[in-house]
Design a protein around this motif. Structure first.
Motif, short mmCIF file in Angstrom:
data_model
loop_
_atom_site.label_atom_id
_atom_site.label_comp_id
_atom_site.label_asym_id
_atom_site.label_seq_id
_atom_site.Cartn_x
_atom_site.Cartn_y
_atom_site.Cartn_z
N GLU A 1 8.09 11.04 -6.11
CA GLU A 1 6.62 11.02 -6.24
C GLU A 1 6.16 12.11 -7.21
OE1 GLU A 1 5.36 9.22 -1.88
OE2 GLU A 1 5.55 11.39 -2.13
N ARG B 1 6.76 -0.26 -4.21
CA ARG B 1 5.59 -1.09 -3.91
C ARG B 1 4.29 -0.35 -4.26
NH1 ARG B 1 5.00 -5.05 0.28
NH2 ARG B 1 6.89 -4.31 1.28
N GLU B 2 4.25 0.95 -3.91
CA GLU B 2 3.03 1.73 -4.20
C GLU B 2 2.78 1.83 -5.70
OE1 GLU B 2 3.24 5.60 -2.34
OE2 GLU B 2 3.79 4.66 -0.45
N GLU C 1 1.54 -1.39 -6.95
CA GLU C 1 0.13 -1.61 -6.57
C GLU C 1 -0.83 -0.80 -7.43
OE1 GLU C 1 0.93 -2.87 -1.91
OE2 GLU C 1 0.14 -0.87 -2.34
N GLU C 2 -0.33 0.35 -7.92
CA GLU C 2 -1.17 1.17 -8.82
C GLU C 2 -1.18 0.62 -10.24
OE1 GLU C 2 0.32 5.18 -8.69
OE2 GLU C 2 0.24 5.19 -6.50
#
Ligand code: C5P
Length: 237
Positions: free
Chosen positions: A27, A56-57, A60-61
């Motif tokens: 991250e 996935r995050e 999605e961004e």
């Protein structure tokens, strides 16, 4: 593959491998690199440490996510794996260049926008390593064979060493060349035996460049990525 085959920005050509041990590390790295690289690649190390949620995050961004899971199994298992990957929103997925596995993956992708990338011959292998694994063909011949099979299966790209991009395109012009083994001048080559600088890779016909340790191991990954993008641009990429 539209995103790859048509000219994209120099930044769009850079795939940063998030090869770090924890999701928290990934991250941080992704946050540092956002806007500087075109694609985030998640491979074994991060995927097996909980990284698929991050995939996935990021998707999605709106980030392009490359799942480097190098699938190879019986057809049904490959197909079911691809179906599960579709739910993550990744843009790219790698499959070993075995014809049956590629056909199964392509069928499972259906009409989804997922781009499928074949692994030609791992760029860390040389002829001696291949012979030890039972492949007694020259590397070039194996790459030709697998590139033809990838195109026939409807794949979008092949992973190959920079020096092999022309070989891939000669036998399978529809395929984009995705090249790891990138080492900016002066950096540690580690075990990438068929390495090239970013500029050399672009000049050799690479469409997308995968870069891991020269970015992840840099004191300032964002600056390292920017320098690579500049080098891609300067080489006409
Ligand atoms: O750290 P480095 O720049 O060598 O990382 C290269 C990345 O590309 C790694 O994530 C590795 O798994 C991947 N890769 C490769 N050779 C291939 C396919 C993928 O090095 N043939």
């Amino acid at each position: 593959m539209e995103e790859i085959a048509v000219p994209v920005s120099a930044r769009g050509r850079l795939i940063a491998a998030l090869d770090v041990p924890t999701v928290a590390d990934a991250e941080r790295l992704a946050a540092a690199l956002k806007g500087e690289v075109g694609v985030f690649k998640i491979g074994y190390q991060l995927a097996f440490a909980g990284g698929l949620g991050l995939a996935r995050e990021l998707a999605e961004e709106g980030e392009a996510v490359f799942l480097d899971l190098k699938l190879l199994d019986i057809d049904n298992t490959v197909a079911k794996g691809v179906e599960s990957v579709l739910g993550l929103g990744a843009r790219y997925l790698t499959v070993h260049g075995y014809p049956h596995a590629m056909r199964a993956a392509a069928a499972a992708r259906g009409a989804s926008p997922l781009k499928l990338i074949a692994i030609g011959v791992l760029t860390s292998l040389d002829a001696a390593e291949l012979a030890a694994a039972g492949y007694d063909r020259p590397i070039d011949e194996l790459i030709r064979l697998r590139s033809r099979a990838a195109a026939a299966a409807g794949f979008d790209a092949v992973v190959c060493a920079p020096g092999e991009a022309a070989l891939v395109k000669a036998v399978a012009p529809s395929l984009a060349a995705v090249t790891p083994g990138i080492r900016p001048a002066g950096s540690d080559r580690a075990e990438q035996k068929r390495a090239a600088t970013p500029a050399d890779a672009i000049r050799a016909g690479a469409d997308l460049l995968v870069v891991g340790r020269p970015i992840t191991g840099a004191p300032d990954p964002r600056s390292a990525a920017r320098a690579i993008v500049d080098e891609i641009a300067a080489a006409g990429g």
